[in-house]
Design an enzyme around this catalytic site. Sequence first.
Site, mmCIF file in Angstrom:
data_model
loop_
_atom_site.group_PDB
_atom_site.id
_atom_site.type_symbol
_atom_site.label_atom_id
_atom_site.label_comp_id
_atom_site.label_asym_id
_atom_site.label_seq_id
_atom_site.Cartn_x
_atom_site.Cartn_y
_atom_site.Cartn_z
ATOM 1 N N GLY A 15 -85.172 -56.316 35.378
ATOM 2 C CA GLY A 15 -86.547 -56.785 35.555
ATOM 3 C C GLY A 15 -86.821 -57.082 37.019
ATOM 4 O O GLY A 15 -85.961 -56.957 37.884
ATOM 5 N N SER A 19 -87.625 -62.982 37.886
ATOM 6 C CA SER A 19 -87.824 -62.948 36.432
ATOM 7 C C SER A 19 -86.756 -63.748 35.681
ATOM 8 O O SER A 19 -86.839 -63.870 34.460
ATOM 9 C CB SER A 19 -87.830 -61.491 35.938
ATOM 10 O OG SER A 19 -86.598 -60.853 36.227
ATOM 11 N N ASP A 89 -73.595 -58.613 39.679
ATOM 12 C CA ASP A 89 -74.973 -58.937 40.062
ATOM 13 C C ASP A 89 -75.429 -58.017 41.192
ATOM 14 O O ASP A 89 -74.606 -57.496 41.943
ATOM 15 C CB ASP A 89 -75.053 -60.406 40.514
ATOM 16 C CG ASP A 89 -76.487 -60.919 40.506
ATOM 17 O OD1 ASP A 89 -77.374 -60.252 39.955
ATOM 18 O OD2 ASP A 89 -76.720 -62.026 41.063
ATOM 19 N N GLU A 90 -76.732 -57.852 41.304
ATOM 20 C CA GLU A 90 -77.355 -57.004 42.340
ATOM 21 C C GLU A 90 -76.834 -55.562 42.251
ATOM 22 O O GLU A 90 -76.566 -54.905 43.264
ATOM 23 C CB GLU A 90 -77.123 -57.581 43.749
ATOM 24 C CG GLU A 90 -77.579 -59.021 43.921
ATOM 25 C CD GLU A 90 -79.098 -59.219 43.848
ATOM 26 O OE1 GLU A 90 -79.830 -58.210 43.837
ATOM 27 O OE2 GLU A 90 -79.537 -60.373 43.784
ATOM 28 N N ALA A 91 -76.717 -55.057 41.026
ATOM 29 C CA ALA A 91 -76.153 -53.716 40.797
ATOM 30 C C ALA A 91 -77.023 -52.613 41.395
ATOM 31 O O ALA A 91 -76.537 -51.510 41.653
ATOM 32 C CB ALA A 91 -75.965 -53.476 39.301
ATOM 33 N N GLN A 92 -78.300 -52.898 41.654
ATOM 34 C CA GLN A 92 -79.171 -51.855 42.229
ATOM 35 C C GLN A 92 -78.721 -51.422 43.618
ATOM 36 O O GLN A 92 -79.059 -50.333 44.070
ATOM 37 C CB GLN A 92 -80.645 -52.332 42.270
ATOM 38 C CG GLN A 92 -80.991 -53.336 43.354
ATOM 39 C CD GLN A 92 -80.670 -54.774 42.972
ATOM 40 O OE1 GLN A 92 -80.148 -55.033 41.903
ATOM 41 N NE2 GLN A 92 -80.988 -55.732 43.853
ATOM 42 N N CYS A 149 -102.477 -62.974 39.702
ATOM 43 C CA CYS A 149 -103.386 -63.183 38.563
ATOM 44 C C CYS A 149 -102.786 -63.988 37.413
ATOM 45 O O CYS A 149 -103.515 -64.348 36.491
ATOM 46 C CB CYS A 149 -103.886 -61.837 38.049
ATOM 47 S SG CYS A 149 -102.636 -60.928 37.122
ATOM 48 N N CYS A 184 -98.055 -57.974 38.733
ATOM 49 C CA CYS A 184 -98.285 -57.097 37.580
ATOM 50 C C CYS A 184 -98.643 -55.693 38.091
ATOM 51 O O CYS A 184 -98.867 -55.492 39.292
ATOM 52 C CB CYS A 184 -99.398 -57.656 36.698
ATOM 53 S SG CYS A 184 -101.015 -57.534 37.459
HETATM 54 P P1 ADP Z 1 -84.061 -63.161 39.549
HETATM 55 O O1 ADP Z 1 -82.544 -63.187 39.515
HETATM 56 O O2 ADP Z 1 -84.646 -62.290 38.480
HETATM 57 O O3 ADP Z 1 -84.622 -62.854 40.923
HETATM 58 P P2 ADP Z 1 -83.829 -66.030 39.335
HETATM 59 O O4 ADP Z 1 -82.993 -66.299 38.119
HETATM 60 O O5 ADP Z 1 -83.136 -66.087 40.671
HETATM 61 O O6 ADP Z 1 -84.585 -64.631 39.172
HETATM 62 O O7 ADP Z 1 -85.042 -67.052 39.442
HETATM 63 C C1 ADP Z 1 -85.925 -67.320 38.345
HETATM 64 C C2 ADP Z 1 -86.719 -68.587 38.703
HETATM 65 O O8 ADP Z 1 -87.568 -68.295 39.807
HETATM 66 C C3 ADP Z 1 -87.669 -69.069 37.634
HETATM 67 O O9 ADP Z 1 -87.017 -69.864 36.653
HETATM 68 C C4 ADP Z 1 -88.667 -69.900 38.429
HETATM 69 O O10 ADP Z 1 -88.177 -71.221 38.608
HETATM 70 C C5 ADP Z 1 -88.648 -69.231 39.807
HETATM 71 N N1 ADP Z 1 -89.852 -68.465 40.164
HETATM 72 C C6 ADP Z 1 -90.357 -68.382 41.420
HETATM 73 N N2 ADP Z 1 -91.425 -67.550 41.451
HETATM 74 C C7 ADP Z 1 -91.619 -67.080 40.189
HETATM 75 C C8 ADP Z 1 -92.566 -66.166 39.580
HETATM 76 N N3 ADP Z 1 -93.524 -65.557 40.284
HETATM 77 N N4 ADP Z 1 -92.433 -65.930 38.261
HETATM 78 C C9 ADP Z 1 -91.457 -66.530 37.538
HETATM 79 N N5 ADP Z 1 -90.563 -67.399 38.047
HETATM 80 C C10 ADP Z 1 -90.614 -67.670 39.360
HETATM 81 ZN ZN ZN Z 2 -101.586 -59.521 38.540
#
Ligand code: ADP
Ligand code: ZN
Length: 196
Positions: A15, A19, A89-92, A149, A184
């Site tokens: 994702g 996310s 982690d960061e497999a991309q 949004c 989005c």
């Molecule tokens: P990823 O590894 O997918 O980059 P992380 O697990 O490091 O995500 O971070 C997820 C956390 O980032 C969420 O729990 C939230 O606290 C924070 N966060 C910051 N910006 C956003 C956003 N735009 N949408 C959702 N969560 C966000």
């Molecule tokens: Zn949007």
Amino acid sequence: MMQTTKHGWVEVITGVMFSGKSEELIRRARRALIAGRRVQLFKSILDDRYGGQFRISSHDGRQIDAEPISHSKQIEEKVLVDSEVVAIDEAQFLDDGICEVVQALADAGKRVILVGTDMDFRGRPFGPMGSLLARADEIDKLNAICVVCGDPATRNQRLIDGKPAPADAPVIFVGGSESYEARCRSCHDVPVTNST
Ligand code: ADP
Ligand code: ZN
């Protein structure tokens, strides 16, 4: 998500950035440790943000120790015979050889947890992620929140000096919230350039 098999298994957490992929990886790794499983965690050396090269960190501050690697072969070399769970982690950011390495680990009976963002900032498949997703036994694709949004976000928006990066900007650029936003499909903005 509830992996109970005693045989090899490949699961992918993917994702957009922000996310919750790292949070979910840390949660699964901790649960495996609580279950008494022998766990090894790796991450691409390219990601030295937040907790540095020896920790997997989530954007909300959770961390777990990991070994940095720069090539898929290093995972093959470092995985111990008796490891039961191997998380990456960061497999991309990894080379295409990661697909074979992952297959071999699963064939040897290990649970492999792969984490990576599936799309680059232009919305195209990122590195080996497309092939890894095709080979997975289970996939969880997580959404973030679009910062424009408020809808579910599935795209990585790269910003340069606060403006959308052009389509011919380099695919790999490691950054945090100063360089990337979750957006989005409709708020995602990649200006087309002559070379694309
Ligand atoms: P990823 O590894 O997918 O980059 P992380 O697990 O490091 O995500 O971070 C997820 C956390 O980032 C969420 O729990 C939230 O606290 C924070 N966060 C910051 N910006 C956003 C956003 N735009 N949408 C959702 N969560 C966000
Ligand atoms: Zn949007």
